[in-house]
Scaffold this active site. Structure first.
Site, mmCIF file in Angstrom:
data_model
loop_
_atom_site.group_PDB
_atom_site.id
_atom_site.type_symbol
_atom_site.label_atom_id
_atom_site.label_comp_id
_atom_site.label_asym_id
_atom_site.label_seq_id
_atom_site.Cartn_x
_atom_site.Cartn_y
_atom_site.Cartn_z
ATOM 1 C CG HIS A 66 13.912 -37.387 54.261
ATOM 2 N ND1 HIS A 66 14.408 -37.928 53.190
ATOM 3 C CD2 HIS A 66 12.930 -38.656 54.635
ATOM 4 C CE1 HIS A 66 14.191 -39.215 52.939
ATOM 5 N NE2 HIS A 66 13.358 -39.532 53.870
ATOM 6 C CD GLU A 67 10.087 -38.660 57.505
ATOM 7 O OE1 GLU A 67 8.944 -39.219 57.359
ATOM 8 O OE2 GLU A 67 11.234 -39.283 57.510
ATOM 9 C CG HIS A 78 8.558 -39.184 52.860
ATOM 10 N ND1 HIS A 78 8.658 -39.808 51.870
ATOM 11 C CD2 HIS A 78 9.509 -39.308 53.684
ATOM 12 C CE1 HIS A 78 9.702 -40.344 51.796
ATOM 13 N NE2 HIS A 78 10.374 -39.938 53.198
#
Length: 110
Positions: A24-25, A28
């Site tokens: 998920h990170e 980003h």
């Protein structure tokens, strides 16, 4: 129904959740790179830093609690009173900011 928790089950669950949060990170982080947004820190885990290195303006680090991670973007907090530079998160267009914010969910879909 009683659910029996084994040590290996807890470890596998923690590793699975940690992996989901990491990707998920990572979404980003990749979106920041693609939009030219400056990243101050990319951490695997959270809490006190165990070890890391700096490349360019970014601090890459491994932290004590290896469950997940985070991306710290320049000027991501609206309360920051710093002068906004061209590569800071708040200087990006609405579309670029939306891409960075939604990139974590997109990584889950991939």
């Amino acid at each position: 129904m009683l659910l029996a928790l084994s040590t290996s089950g807890i470890i596998w669950t923690a590793l699975g959740l940690g992996g989901l949060i990491f990707f998920h990170e990572l979404g980003h982080f990749i979106a920041c790179r693609l939009t030219g947004t400056r990243v101050e820190a990319f951490s695997v885990g959270f809490g006190p830093e165990i070890f890391g290195w700096t490349r360019g303006h970014t601090r890459y680090k491994f932290s004590l609690v290896l469950l997940g991670g985070y991306v710290k973007m320049a000027a991501e907090n609206p309360d920051d009173q710093d002068i906004i530079a061209e590569r800071d998160f708040r200087s990006k267009t609405v579309g670029q900011r939306a891409a960075v914010i939604n990139a974590g969910l997109i990584m889950h879909a991939i």
